[in-house]
Design a protein around this motif. Structure first.
Motif, PDB file in Angstrom:
ATOM      1  N   GLY A   6      10.445  32.273  -9.870  1.00 50.01           N
ATOM      2  CA  GLY A   6       9.325  32.517 -10.764  1.00 50.01           C
ATOM      3  C   GLY A   6       8.895  33.972 -10.734  1.00 50.01           C
ATOM      4  O   GLY A   6       9.611  34.838 -10.249  1.00 50.01           O
ATOM      5  N   ILE A   7       7.719  34.194 -11.272  1.00 54.85           N
ATOM      6  CA  ILE A   7       7.146  35.540 -11.241  1.00 54.85           C
ATOM      7  C   ILE A   7       5.771  35.472 -10.580  1.00 54.85           C
ATOM      8  O   ILE A   7       5.071  34.465 -10.711  1.00 54.85           O
ATOM      9  CB  ILE A   7       7.037  36.167 -12.655  1.00 54.85           C
ATOM     10  N   PRO A   8       5.393  36.508  -9.856  1.00 59.51           N
ATOM     11  CA  PRO A   8       4.088  36.508  -9.198  1.00 59.51           C
ATOM     12  C   PRO A   8       2.962  36.313 -10.209  1.00 59.51           C
ATOM     13  O   PRO A   8       2.973  36.890 -11.293  1.00 59.51           O
ATOM     14  CB  PRO A   8       4.013  37.887  -8.542  1.00 59.51           C
ATOM     15  N   GLY A   9       2.018  35.477  -9.837  1.00 58.69           N
ATOM     16  CA  GLY A   9       0.850  35.249 -10.677  1.00 58.69           C
ATOM     17  C   GLY A   9       1.035  34.218 -11.767  1.00 58.69           C
ATOM     18  O   GLY A   9       0.083  33.859 -12.452  1.00 58.69           O
ATOM     19  N   GLY A  11       1.019  30.855 -13.501  1.00 53.42           N
ATOM     20  CA  GLY A  11       0.230  29.657 -13.230  1.00 53.42           C
ATOM     21  C   GLY A  11       1.054  28.498 -12.684  1.00 53.42           C
ATOM     22  O   GLY A  11       0.735  27.949 -11.615  1.00 53.42           O
ATOM     23  N   PRO A  12       2.129  28.080 -13.388  1.00 55.05           N
ATOM     24  CA  PRO A  12       2.933  26.977 -12.868  1.00 55.05           C
ATOM     25  C   PRO A  12       3.538  27.282 -11.492  1.00 55.05           C
ATOM     26  O   PRO A  12       3.596  26.407 -10.633  1.00 55.05           O
ATOM     27  CB  PRO A  12       4.034  26.805 -13.924  1.00 55.05           C
ATOM     28  N   CYS A  13       3.938  28.522 -11.278  1.00 54.47           N
ATOM     29  CA  CYS A  13       4.521  28.901  -9.988  1.00 54.47           C
ATOM     30  C   CYS A  13       3.497  28.757  -8.861  1.00 54.47           C
ATOM     31  O   CYS A  13       3.810  28.259  -7.783  1.00 54.47           O
ATOM     32  CB  CYS A  13       5.031  30.339 -10.022  1.00 54.47           C
ATOM     33  N   GLU A  14       2.287  29.198  -9.114  1.00 58.53           N
ATOM     34  CA  GLU A  14       1.238  29.117  -8.096  1.00 58.53           C
ATOM     35  C   GLU A  14       0.903  27.659  -7.768  1.00 58.53           C
ATOM     36  O   GLU A  14       0.672  27.301  -6.613  1.00 58.53           O
ATOM     37  CB  GLU A  14      -0.011  29.880  -8.541  1.00 58.53           C
ATOM     38  N   ILE A  15       0.893  26.804  -8.779  1.00 59.73           N
ATOM     39  CA  ILE A  15       0.643  25.374  -8.563  1.00 59.73           C
ATOM     40  C   ILE A  15       1.743  24.776  -7.694  1.00 59.73           C
ATOM     41  O   ILE A  15       1.475  24.030  -6.749  1.00 59.73           O
ATOM     42  CB  ILE A  15       0.532  24.630  -9.911  1.00 59.73           C
ATOM     43  N   VAL A  16       2.997  25.111  -8.013  1.00 56.73           N
ATOM     44  CA  VAL A  16       4.122  24.574  -7.237  1.00 56.73           C
ATOM     45  C   VAL A  16       4.089  25.100  -5.799  1.00 56.73           C
ATOM     46  O   VAL A  16       4.350  24.347  -4.862  1.00 56.73           O
ATOM     47  CB  VAL A  16       5.464  24.866  -7.930  1.00 56.73           C
ATOM     48  N   LYS A  17       3.741  26.357  -5.608  1.00 57.01           N
ATOM     49  CA  LYS A  17       3.623  26.896  -4.253  1.00 57.01           C
ATOM     50  C   LYS A  17       2.614  26.078  -3.449  1.00 57.01           C
ATOM     51  O   LYS A  17       2.889  25.679  -2.310  1.00 57.01           O
ATOM     52  CB  LYS A  17       3.160  28.354  -4.280  1.00 57.01           C
ATOM     53  N   MET A  18       1.441  25.834  -4.022  1.00 62.46           N
ATOM     54  CA  MET A  18       0.414  25.054  -3.324  1.00 62.46           C
ATOM     55  C   MET A  18       0.901  23.640  -3.041  1.00 62.46           C
ATOM     56  O   MET A  18       0.666  23.093  -1.963  1.00 62.46           O
ATOM     57  CB  MET A  18      -0.878  25.027  -4.141  1.00 62.46           C
ATOM     58  N   PHE A  19       1.592  23.037  -4.007  1.00 59.63           N
ATOM     59  CA  PHE A  19       2.110  21.684  -3.845  1.00 59.63           C
ATOM     60  C   PHE A  19       3.111  21.621  -2.690  1.00 59.63           C
ATOM     61  O   PHE A  19       3.047  20.732  -1.838  1.00 59.63           O
ATOM     62  CB  PHE A  19       2.764  21.214  -5.155  1.00 59.63           C
ATOM     63  N   LEU A  20       4.037  22.570  -2.653  1.00 60.39           N
ATOM     64  CA  LEU A  20       5.030  22.594  -1.585  1.00 60.39           C
ATOM     65  C   LEU A  20       4.370  22.778  -0.231  1.00 60.39           C
ATOM     66  O   LEU A  20       4.712  22.081   0.733  1.00 60.39           O
ATOM     67  CB  LEU A  20       6.061  23.698  -1.849  1.00 60.39           C
ATOM     68  N   GLU A  21       3.430  23.705  -0.157  1.00 55.94           N
ATOM     69  CA  GLU A  21       2.722  23.942   1.113  1.00 55.94           C
ATOM     70  C   GLU A  21       1.972  22.700   1.562  1.00 55.94           C
ATOM     71  O   GLU A  21       2.035  22.316   2.732  1.00 55.94           O
ATOM     72  CB  GLU A  21       1.773  25.131   0.963  1.00 55.94           C
ATOM     73  N   ARG A  22       1.265  22.073   0.641  1.00 58.64           N
ATOM     74  CA  ARG A  22       0.464  20.884   0.965  1.00 58.64           C
ATOM     75  C   ARG A  22       1.346  19.733   1.451  1.00 58.64           C
ATOM     76  O   ARG A  22       0.915  18.923   2.265  1.00 58.64           O
ATOM     77  CB  ARG A  22      -0.357  20.457  -0.247  1.00 58.64           C
ATOM     78  N   ASN A  23       2.588  19.676   0.964  1.00 58.21           N
ATOM     79  CA  ASN A  23       3.482  18.592   1.334  1.00 58.21           C
ATOM     80  C   ASN A  23       4.479  18.972   2.425  1.00 58.21           C
ATOM     81  O   ASN A  23       5.403  18.222   2.720  1.00 58.21           O
ATOM     82  CB  ASN A  23       4.217  18.077   0.097  1.00 58.21           C
TER      83      ASN A  23
END
Length: 83
Positions: A6-9, A11-23
């Motif tokens: 993805g690219i920094p900043g 929206g979808p990338c940031e959501i997926v980052k949080m999802f991966l971290e949370r799981n």
């Protein structure tokens, strides 16, 4: 290890980052602005970095368009099945 293209900043990338971290899914973010091969993968699979995300794991590439809880949970189930 999952690679998230993805690219920094983005929206979808940031959501997926949080999802991966949370799981608890280990991942590496690949910046398509700095990596031409990553940009090519995104262009081929989703068109634009803001149209969705591309995840790679165990030699598999998967595009997720319309990042939503349902699409992410479905991906997570496939990821866990393959682990």
């Amino acid at each position: 290890m999952v690679r998230l293209y993805g690219i920094p900043g983005c929206g979808p990338c940031e959501i997926v980052k949080m999802f991966l971290e949370r799981n608890g899914v280990p991942y590496e973010f690949v910046n398509a602005k700095a990596d031409p091969e990553a940009a090519k993968k995104i262009a081929e699979l989703v068109g634009s970095p803001t149209a969705g995300v591309v995840l790679e794991w165990q030699g598999r590439l998967e595009a997720i368009r319309g990042v939503s809880p349902q699409s992410l949970n479905a991906w997570l189930a496939r990821y866990r099945e393959s682990a």
